[in-house]
Design an enzyme around this catalytic site. Sequence first.
Site, PDB file in Angstrom:
ATOM      1  N   GLU A   8      -1.771   9.024  -0.420  1.00 45.18           N
ATOM      2  CA  GLU A   8      -2.027   8.506  -1.766  1.00 45.18           C
ATOM      3  C   GLU A   8      -1.345   9.389  -2.800  1.00 45.18           C
ATOM      4  O   GLU A   8      -1.412  10.618  -2.742  1.00 45.18           O
ATOM      5  CB  GLU A   8      -3.543   8.478  -1.995  1.00 45.18           C
ATOM      6  CG  GLU A   8      -3.954   7.927  -3.336  1.00 45.18           C
ATOM      7  CD  GLU A   8      -5.461   7.754  -3.447  1.00 45.18           C
ATOM      8  OE1 GLU A   8      -5.925   7.468  -4.557  1.00 45.18           O
ATOM      9  OE2 GLU A   8      -6.143   7.919  -2.412  1.00 45.18           O
ATOM     10  N   GLU A  57       0.806  -1.213   0.000  1.00 40.99           N
ATOM     11  CA  GLU A  57       0.000   0.000   0.000  1.00 40.99           C
ATOM     12  C   GLU A  57       0.846   1.272   0.000  1.00 40.99           C
ATOM     13  O   GLU A  57       0.415   2.303  -0.518  1.00 40.99           O
ATOM     14  CB  GLU A  57      -0.915   0.008   1.231  1.00 40.99           C
ATOM     15  CG  GLU A  57      -1.975  -1.085   1.241  1.00 40.99           C
ATOM     16  CD  GLU A  57      -3.111  -0.810   0.276  1.00 40.99           C
ATOM     17  OE1 GLU A  57      -3.490   0.364   0.117  1.00 40.99           O
ATOM     18  OE2 GLU A  57      -3.615  -1.771  -0.329  1.00 40.99           O
ATOM     19  N   ASN A 105     -15.044   5.771   6.353  1.00 39.50           N
ATOM     20  CA  ASN A 105     -13.980   5.052   7.055  1.00 39.50           C
ATOM     21  C   ASN A 105     -13.278   5.955   8.068  1.00 39.50           C
ATOM     22  O   ASN A 105     -12.919   5.508   9.159  1.00 39.50           O
ATOM     23  CB  ASN A 105     -12.968   4.493   6.060  1.00 39.50           C
ATOM     24  CG  ASN A 105     -13.415   3.160   5.503  1.00 39.50           C
ATOM     25  OD1 ASN A 105     -13.920   2.315   6.229  1.00 39.50           O
ATOM     26  ND2 ASN A 105     -13.245   2.986   4.209  1.00 39.50           N
TER      27      ASN A 105
END
Length: 373
Positions: free
Chosen positions: A235, A226, A273
Amino acid sequence: MGFKTRWRRTASAAVGILFVALLSVLPAQPAAAATGQISGLAGKCVDVAAAGTANGTAVQLYDCNGTAAQQWNVGSDGTVRALGKCLDVSGGSTADGALIQLWDCNGTGAQRWSVSAARDIVNPHANKCLDVTGNTSANGTRLQLWTCSGAAHQKWTAPAAGGPGTPSGFVVTEAQFNQMFPGRNPFYTYSGLVTALGAYPAFAGTGSDTVKRQEAAAFLANVNHETGGLVHIVEQNTANYPNYCNWSMPYGCPAGQAAYYGRGPIQLSWNFNYKAAGDALGLDLLNNPWLVQNDANIAWRTGLWYWNTQSGPGTMTPHNAMVNGAGFGQTIRSINGSLECDGRNPAQVQSRVDAYQRFTGILGVPPGANLYC
């Protein structure tokens, strides 16, 4: 993370990378360290030639004598120090035969060392070992960097308490963690991870010793994928940032349309989330998602929250997949299965599997069955 986490980020070129810069100056003495002699071939010691303190002073093998030139401070920050300076690879080289010297501590990869359970002293930057030149035990023989071979002239007995390779209660030692992530961003600290573990004692604490290590390896392998080896905090595809706000949720996106992009070791994403993780951890991540990229402990806690409590597009949490014998493949399904499993992206799956097999090797356990999804 997939499903209820994000539509998968691409592995495009780094745009807007939010790095924490590498530290350029280290403290005078690292915390949690042990001091003593480092002995090796023929029972002789790692020694600073003539107890010199000038930059570039040779580090050699010599009869153990207990002097200050042989008192090495092995720190949990990965440094090995004597006479107020650091064990250093000359010129920052990664080549076989690069000589070892004493130098002002500067935080570079040339001064990072990891003591393995197999008694190798590894420079993770080069992925090579501290070695006695020519495999000779004569006094004054220079130490060098060399490809790890497992030979006797690369085996060392070093101070252990508090230093690399010392268990912290976690089944992965700091030395092993550094070996897994030799190029990691300093943001992702081992201490931050160990502290975060307190909220989830079942993680890497359930079942046999083998299962505990397999679960730790599985978590860290997915984290590796990740984050590009614990390099990226956020990200990298900034074009995706506005896509992670689900306005159908009653609480909306108070931090902004583009505020809920992937962050941290599992790349937590989507407003729901952040809301759920924040509620579980006692943090207002919905209004302040930036906490995940600014606080290493919080970042690790969000990753462990997902691993231990969320099924994502799978049918079980990653934790349950490992402790109940479903296998590593089911952890992939729970994290990003909707975009990677069942043949959707075999290269991404293989990346995770490769890391898992590498990490179980470091931890000395078999990977088990059912590696793919």
